[in-house]
Design a protein around this motif. Structure first.
Motif, PDB file in Angstrom:
ATOM      1  N   ILE A 196       1.071  -1.378  -0.121  1.00 39.53           N
ATOM      2  CA  ILE A 196       0.841   0.057   0.230  1.00 39.53           C
ATOM      3  C   ILE A 196       0.774   1.228   0.182  1.00 39.53           C
ATOM      4  O   ILE A 196       0.205   2.276   0.184  1.00 39.53           O
ATOM      5  N   ALA A 198       0.746   3.181  12.519  1.00 42.36           N
ATOM      6  CA  ALA A 198       1.322   2.905  11.320  1.00 42.36           C
ATOM      7  C   ALA A 198       0.904   1.507  10.812  1.00 42.36           C
ATOM      8  O   ALA A 198       0.873   0.898   9.754  1.00 42.36           O
ATOM      9  N   TYR A 199       0.685   1.006  11.949  1.00 41.58           N
ATOM     10  CA  TYR A 199       0.336  -0.848  11.987  1.00 41.58           C
ATOM     11  C   TYR A 199      -1.077  -0.826  11.995  1.00 41.58           C
ATOM     12  O   TYR A 199      -1.452  -1.950  11.887  1.00 41.58           O
ATOM     13  N   ARG A 241      -3.479  -1.207   9.506  1.00 42.79           N
ATOM     14  CA  ARG A 241      -3.212  -2.229   8.925  1.00 42.79           C
ATOM     15  C   ARG A 241      -3.094  -3.431   8.712  1.00 42.79           C
ATOM     16  O   ARG A 241      -3.917  -4.774   8.508  1.00 42.79           O
ATOM     17  N   ALA A 242      -1.993  -3.515   8.811  1.00 41.02           N
ATOM     18  CA  ALA A 242      -1.610  -4.800   9.477  1.00 41.02           C
ATOM     19  C   ALA A 242      -2.444  -5.584  10.216  1.00 41.02           C
ATOM     20  O   ALA A 242      -3.225  -7.005  10.766  1.00 41.02           O
ATOM     21  N   ALA A 263      -5.988  -6.833   8.936  1.00 42.41           N
ATOM     22  CA  ALA A 263      -5.276  -8.085   8.685  1.00 42.41           C
ATOM     23  C   ALA A 263      -5.550  -9.203   9.466  1.00 42.41           C
ATOM     24  O   ALA A 263      -6.532  -9.965   9.205  1.00 42.41           O
ATOM     25  N   GLY A 264      -4.756  -8.936  10.358  1.00 45.79           N
ATOM     26  CA  GLY A 264      -4.836 -10.042  11.182  1.00 45.79           C
ATOM     27  C   GLY A 264      -5.424 -10.734  12.104  1.00 45.79           C
ATOM     28  O   GLY A 264      -5.871 -12.377  12.113  1.00 45.79           O
ATOM     29  N   GLU A 318      -9.078  -9.888  11.561  1.00 47.40           N
ATOM     30  CA  GLU A 318     -10.072 -10.225  10.737  1.00 47.40           C
ATOM     31  C   GLU A 318     -10.563 -12.060  10.690  1.00 47.40           C
ATOM     32  O   GLU A 318      -9.933 -12.799  10.713  1.00 47.40           O
ATOM     33  N   ILE A 363      -2.461   5.165   2.173  1.00 43.79           N
ATOM     34  CA  ILE A 363      -1.309   4.317   2.872  1.00 43.79           C
ATOM     35  C   ILE A 363      -1.294   4.367   4.394  1.00 43.79           C
ATOM     36  O   ILE A 363      -1.027   3.147   4.667  1.00 43.79           O
ATOM     37  N   TYR A 388      -1.725   7.192   6.760  1.00 48.26           N
ATOM     38  CA  TYR A 388      -1.022   7.712   7.829  1.00 48.26           C
ATOM     39  C   TYR A 388      -2.130   9.169   8.403  1.00 48.26           C
ATOM     40  O   TYR A 388      -3.283   8.720   8.099  1.00 48.26           O
TER      41      TYR A 388
END
Lengths: 290, 441
Positions: free
Chosen positions: B52, B284-285, B287-288, B291-292, B294, B354, B356
């Motif tokens: 991204i 900033a983490y 999105r990660a 996803a984890g 979910e 992204i 931020y």
């Protein structure tokens, strides 16, 4: 008496049988230990492959096989970075560096082994000393040189600083010095000059050590990271190790695609190990553990 | 920065500090427009990644070039850990970038050793004021050094307390009332560790998980009224009582079994796997983490914890945009690009694609920009709320800035996890590091 004569062979046979059993048990235990150690060594590779098949939200699951294995990570990795191009670049750089280092190594080693000349030991020692200089020390002068030559972000720049290797020169010099003098003398009497002696007598007889050296140079160049990192400016002109690193981001690491890219990157080296297993092991034994 | 990167940076500093332009930015006004084709080189660490960050950056560059046909932006991916080393090497090679995305901890070094231009020195005052209008004042302060703006905050984030609501419920706690201060963090973590198999809390404030960066530590020290150095950036103060008090609190967490010296990667992995209840780190983490989580657990976010009833004073992680070119035409082109990147449209892409924070906070309520996106992504709310209390991540000054940082971070790790006397450990390190400050050398 009869009893004694009968019992003695039985007793010896029993001892031998027990000895054989003990040896067999030891062999089984030894093999079992080696199997366990092999599994231990292979497990990270297996885990890399399995992780590359897991979905993002199951990447840290500990099951030995994912519930829903998928190739999505491979598809994503292939679309996110030009993996095939990077693999090709890595192959070109590794093959070129291997060929050139062997060529310069053989030529230099022949000079040191065949002739005595003024300051030869001093020059040899200087070459040996360059082996001890950390790569970070020479990296910046090399970088400036490459930049001034206008070679930044190109494959020749990745190859250029690796034209000669102190390790290759020293290993080959030692092997050539141990080469039987009688054979060289015989070649000379047959009218062979220095050049012909090198390529028709020495090199064919050293093909074992040269093959081992080639494997070592190829693998270490394949795994090179820092020099390409400094030099590369675009994904199209870099090597696979930089591509793998691209999945480690400020926003977290994309483990699935990273494992997929790593699996693809390790395939050529894995292939070398499978096809040239004996030579690879010999190369590590001949050169010492690297 | 990686160990190799740090080593390289030291070598570079020693070798090329004198070669690199040490002069301040030229007091030369740039042309009003770009009326002939020009190419600018943009060093960007998001482009050095796949995903991204790179996609969003490419989109920003493409949109800008479509709207400004005279300007070509050559985006070059450089990993953030190697950014300063690469800029130094390229400046020494006579081919430095025109614009760079610089991590804030290296801002002083880039500004004073690589010839970065202060915006006030090259951009007309009225134009600058017009662009700054509507931007977060605290956000603008992030790139100010000695009264001049050397960087415009580009991709930046604040510390956020992410938590696993399912683990809260499992431990009999109310996920609607996350911890507000460090005492509650300790109590909550101990309850969760007592009632479940999960780890209660992890963070990247200090130790291995900090990865050598002090932005999160600075947040904790500031929240307790401490600072890593004086406001004039001449005297180190990380061993003073207020700062040491914050470190003692972290030591208490460790002694109570709440804070471990684990790596950054394992902390993130454990949170993603549902094995940790609370995780204080960069937004900033987000999105990660989404996803984890979910399909596995309910992920929520809360503001950074403060001390007692006092709200936290967060600092920022992330980067700013710095103009390094000395060619007036390229400076204008770089400024035009900077203006676009920090425009409403630019921050809309940066935030939504992204991950931020927007430096223009009004766009979060504007349906033309981020309103709908923010409604769909409630986890960003604590992050936005903290912008009002944001303080800059202060960079150490001088060419020894990395050694000073390392000395301090090593001492912090020793004080929290090493078992020695906190005050004595910090004081010894402060005295040692003070000798590396510019006014001492």
């Amino acid at each position: 008496m009869t009893t004694e004569t009968l019992s003695l062979p039985m007793s010896t046979s029993g001892l031998q049988s027990r000895k054989k059993r003990r040896q067999a048990n030891l062999a089984i235990a030894g093999h079992a230990l080696m199997i366990v150690m092999s599994l231990f060594a292979v497990f990270p590779v297996y885990w890399m492959l399995v992780s590359s098949l897991r979905a993002e939200n199951h990447i840290f699951d500990t099951a030995l096989w994912p519930d829903a294995a998928s190739l999505d990570n491979y598809a994503y990795a292939l679309s996110a970075i030009p993996i095939w191009r990077m693999l090709w670049n890595t192959l070109v750089v590794s093959a070129a560096v291997t060929f050139i280092q062997l060529l310069t190594g053989i030529a230099a080693a022949y000079g040191f082994a065949r002739w005595r000349f003024r300051f030869d030991k001093f020059v040899y020692a200087l070459i040996g000393l360059t082996w001890l200089v950390p790569i970070q020390v020479v990296m910046i002068p090399n970088y400036l040189l490459v930049a001034r030559m206008g070679l930044l972000d190109s494959l020749p720049a990745l190859i250029l600083p690796h034209f000669a290797s102190a390790f290759a020169i020293m290993l080959l010099t030692q092997s050539m010095r141990a080469f039987p003098k009688e054979v060289l003398e015989a070649a000379r009497m047959d009218g062979a000059g220095s050049w012909r002696t090198l390529w028709e007598v020495i090199v064919p007889n050293l093909r074992g050590i040269i093959a081992s050296l080639a494997i070592l140079i190829f693998i270490s160049t394949w795994n090179e990271y820092f020099w390409p990192l400094l030099l590369s400016r675009s994904a199209e002109n870099t090597v696979i190790q930089i591509g793998i690193q691209m999945f480690i981001t400020q926003e977290g690491t994309s483990w699935g695609p990273l494992m997929a890219a790593s699996s693809l990157a390790s395939l050529p080296i894995l292939l070398i190990y499978v096809v040239l297993q004996r030579q690879v092991i010999q190369s590590f034994m001949k050169s010492g553990i690297r | 920065m990686s160990a190799i990167g740090k080593k390289l940076a030291r070598i570079l500093v020693g070798t090329f500090a004198s070669v690199a332009v040490a002069a301040p930015g030229f007091a030369q006004t740039i042309p009003a427009t770009v009326d002939k084709p020009v190419t600018i080189t943009f060093y960007n660490y998001n482009l050095a990644s796949a995903g991204i960050g790179a996609d969003g950056t490419k989109k920003l560059i493409a949109e800008f070039m479509a709207a400004n046909p005279m300007i070509k932006v050559d985006g070059v991916g450089v990993p953030s850990t190697e950014m300063n080393s690469r800029i130094l090497a390229d400046v020494a090679a006579g081919r430095g970038p025109d614009l760079a995305q610089v991590v804030f901890d290296g801002l002083d070094f880039v500004a004073n050793n690589m010839g970065a231009s202060a915006l006030e020195d090259i951009v007309p005052a009225d134009e600058l004021a017009e662009h700054f209008n509507g931007m977060s004042k605290n956000g603008l302060e992030l790139g100010v050094l000695d009264g001049k703006t050397y960087a415009l905050a580009y991709t930046f984030s604040t510390p956020v307390l992410f938590y696993n609501a399912d683990l809260f419920r499992k431990a009999g706690l109310d996920p609607d009332s996350p911890p507000k201060n460090w005492a509650e963090i300790k109590e909550t973590a101990l309850t969760i560790q007592d009632k479940t198999d999960a780890k209660g809390f992890s963070t990247g404030v200090v130790g291995a998980a900090a990865s050598g960066f002090d932005w999160l530590l600075q947040s904790v020290l500031l929240s307790n009224g401490g600072r890593v150095m004086s406001e004039d950036r001449k005297t180190l103060t990380f061993a003073e009582p207020a700062a040491a008090g914050a470190v003692k609190m972290l030591r208490e967490l460790h002694d109570a079994g709440v804070l471990e010296n684990s790596s950054s990667g394992s902390n993130l992995e454990s949170m993603n796997a549902g094995g940790t209840a609370m995780f204080l780190n960069t937004s900033a983490y987000q999105r990660a983490l989404i996803a984890g989580a979910e399909g596995k657990y309910e992920l929520r976010a809360a503001p950074m914890p403060g001390f007692g009833d006092t709200l936290a004073t967060p600092t920022n992680s992330g980067s700013g945009l710095v103009i390094l070119s000395h060619d007036p035409l390229k400076q204008r082109a770089a400024w035009e690009f900077m203006k676009f990147l920090t425009s409403k449209r630019g921050y809309t892409i940066i935030t939504s694609e992204i991950g931020y924070l927007p430096l223009r906070t009004d766009i979060v309520n504007d349906p033309a920009y981020l309103k709908d996106w923010v409604a769909e992504h409630p986890l960003i709310q604590p992050n936005l709320a903290q912008l009002e209390r944001l303080q800059p991540w202060t960079p150490f000054p001088g060419s020894n800035y990395r050694q000073i940082l390392k000395t301090m971070m090593d001492a912090m790790e020793q004080a929290v996890f090493g078992g020695g006397d906190v005050d004595a450990t910090l004081k010894a390190a402060q005295d040692q590091a003070q000798a590396l400050m510019p006014n001492n050398t």
